[in-house]
Design an enzyme around this catalytic site. Structure first.
Site, short mmCIF file in Angstrom:
data_model
loop_
_atom_site.label_atom_id
_atom_site.label_comp_id
_atom_site.label_asym_id
_atom_site.label_seq_id
_atom_site.Cartn_x
_atom_site.Cartn_y
_atom_site.Cartn_z
N GLY A 95 0.83 -1.20 0.00
CA GLY A 95 0.00 0.00 0.00
C GLY A 95 0.86 1.25 0.00
N GLY A 97 2.67 3.66 1.51
CA GLY A 97 3.21 3.90 2.84
C GLY A 97 3.74 5.29 3.06
N LYS A 118 4.36 12.23 -3.01
CA LYS A 118 5.21 11.14 -2.54
C LYS A 118 6.16 11.67 -1.47
CE LYS A 118 8.39 7.62 -4.39
NZ LYS A 118 8.99 7.08 -5.64
N ASP A 130 8.60 6.05 8.21
CA ASP A 130 8.24 7.39 8.67
C ASP A 130 7.34 8.13 7.68
OD1 ASP A 130 9.97 8.11 6.63
OD2 ASP A 130 11.52 8.91 7.94
N GLY A 131 7.11 7.53 6.50
CA GLY A 131 6.22 8.15 5.52
C GLY A 131 6.83 9.33 4.80
N ARG A 188 -1.92 -0.98 -10.35
CA ARG A 188 -0.76 -1.85 -10.51
C ARG A 188 -1.20 -3.31 -10.59
NH1 ARG A 188 3.35 1.23 -7.25
NH2 ARG A 188 2.30 3.09 -6.47
N ASP A 257 4.19 -4.80 -7.56
CA ASP A 257 3.57 -3.52 -7.20
C ASP A 257 4.17 -2.37 -7.98
OD1 ASP A 257 5.70 -4.44 -5.24
OD2 ASP A 257 5.68 -2.30 -4.80
N ASP A 267 7.89 4.22 -10.31
CA ASP A 267 8.73 3.99 -9.14
C ASP A 267 10.22 3.91 -9.49
OD1 ASP A 267 6.74 4.17 -7.31
OD2 ASP A 267 6.40 2.03 -7.11
#
Length: 491
Positions: A95, A97, A118, A130-131, A188, A257, A267
């Site tokens: 997911g 994150g 992002k 920590d995102g 995805r 993913d 990505d």
């Protein structure tokens, strides 16, 4: 404090939220976590204009607030998407994150593009992270994704990078940053895997129907339609991976993913462009066994698509045996589709217009000589295009001289004039790529407060087939060959 402002509303936002209308098990609604002191580092003005956005009347600080998530554009409904994935072959729940989808911008031409932040903070899918994101990796994605766009390779794109005024902790303290990513969608292979494994068949059908409507409007959403969708995804990925191979691009982390339904590259973590031609080339620091090496990318793509087919089986047929057979028949077409795309592209790189059965042997012979003598992939084809052979050992070898004679004889057998062949090569062989050392130099300069190195690099990479004098410097190889170059995912 996160707010919606009239200022943001006048910036041309035309956001829809079709994914947010799907079952709530597919996502989590969540606002970005505000940051202390955002600063705009780089902004993609041409892309902004294409999207129908206009920030000319806003101060940089106000623009930074928007792309840091401190201000929510009018019409946005931020969500973190759920998905799963095979990461280096191991299946797990994943997911967003550290990312949030603000919504889908409808362009002046009626096209729909996801707008995603992002590095916007923790989500329920962060798995202990920590995102957040660091400036270096976000600028790296900006540089390489826009370079891929210049190379005419389907890709997500980068709209902006802002720093947060905060520090993130990786192996060392780094400057925090947020990237705004633009994509046809973030659907995805792993999205379908997640729904297939943790949701109902009806929810899987809802997702597939959504994908059909958004990406494949010409395909009807019946059982044959789902199989047709799988065929089209396979076709797009076969084309995409061939384009990667033709320019020496190594994605580095081809987990399920990280494979889109739309056929876009997504990505840009531990990715890089190959210098020395070697099919076993790996740049990713975590790919210790070479699963995602340059030469293995087509095989991994087929493997990933098989996982998509497995997820779609309940929709393809109510009879599992029939569904498996139909899916296998479709997946089996990938190799031929990929190979046809690749050899067509290689013919273009050598200025070949027609087809001869010996072409594959001619191409294979050149690649073998390049591998034997450690030739630079991009600059070998650049030299062939310019008909200038210097500064590389390969061109002084007997093997290359014999190959060159065979190639010239091959071109002589075409009806097209020789100048047409060189024009075809010029449009197929980039004069420059994002050389790994050039990217690193640009990132280091930014960290030290100098943005000019990155700006110049982005400028020359936007027109890689131009063969301008300005590009000559960027075609030079590093003083030390970077076969030991390593990249990292940036998380």
């Amino acid at each position: 404090m996160i707010t919606e402002t009239k200022m943001a509303a006048k910036s041309g936002w035309n956001l829809d939220n079709s994914y947010e209308q799907l079952p709530q098990s597919f996502f989590t609604r969540l606002n970005p976590k505000s940051v202390s002191s955002p600063k705009l580092i780089i902004f993609n003005h041409p892309l902004s204009k294409f999207l129908g956005l206009n920030f000319e009347k806003l101060k940089n600080n106000d623009v930074a607030d928007i792309f840091a998530g401190n201000e929510i554009p009018e019409g946005a409904v931020p969500i973190a998407q759920a998905y799963a994935g095979h990461q280096f072959g191991h299946f797990t729940m994943l997911g967003d994150g550290r990312a949030l989808l603000l919504g889908e911008q409808i362009t002046p031409k009626g096209q729909r593009f996801d707008i995603q932040l992002k590095g916007s903070g923790r989500t329920p899918y962060s798995r202990g992270g920590d995102g957040r994101a660091a400036l270096g990796p976000m600028l790296r994605e900006y540089i390489i994704s826009e370079a891929m766009h210049g190379l005419n390779i389907p890709t997500t794109r980068s709209l902006a990078v802002v720093t947060t005024g905060e520090i993130v902790f990786r192996e060392k303290e780094e400057i925090g940053a947020i990237l705004t990513r633009v994509a046809a969608s973030h659907l995805r292979v792993g999205t379908f895997q997640y729904v297939s494994n943790w949701c109902s068949v009806e929810e899987l059908r809802v997702l597939a129907d959504y994908a059909l409507k958004r990406h494949f409007p010409g395909i009807h959403n019946d059982q044959d339609g789902y199989l047709s969708m799988l065929k089209e995804i396979i076709r797009r990925q076969a084309s995409l991976i061939a384009k990667w191979q033709l320019v020496g691009f190594i994605h580095g982390v081809m987990n399920t993913d990280n494979m889109t339904i739309s056929g876009e590259t997504i990505d840009y973590g531990p990715c890089a462009f190959m210098d020395i031609y070697n099919p076993e080339t790996v740049f990713s620091s975590i790919d210790v066994y070479g699963r995602y090496s340059y030469g293995n990318q087509p095989n991994i793509a087929a493997w990933n698509l098989s996982r998509l087919a497995e997820a779609l089986l309940p929709l393809i047929s109510d009879n599992e045996k029939i569904a498996v057979k139909l899916a296998k028949d479709v997946i089996s077409k990938f190799d031929d589709l990929y190979h046809n795309n690749w050899i067509t592209g290689m013919r273009k790189k050598l200025g070949i217009f027609n087809i001869e059965i010996e072409d594959e042997a001619l191409i294979g012979r050149l690649l073998s000589i390049m591998e034997k003598y450690g030739a630079d992939y991009t600059n070998t084809f650049r030299a062939l295009t310019l008909n200038k052979f210097d500064d590389m050992i390969i061109f002084d070898t007997e093997e290359f001289v014999k190959w060159h004679e065979m190639w010239q004889a091959r071109l002589d057998r075409q009806k097209e004039p020789r100048e047409f062949s060189y024009e075809l090569m010029k449009s197929s062989n980039p004069a420059i790529i994002p050389r790994n050392y050039r990217v690193e130099d640009a990132l280091e300069a930014v960290i030290n407060g100098d943005y000019s190195v990155m700006e110049k690099l982005n400028d020359v990479l936007s027109s890689p087939f131009e063969y301008s004098v300005d590009q000559d410097e960027y075609a030079k190889l590093p003083k030390k060959r970077n076969c030991a170059y390593r990249t990292f995912c940036g998380t």
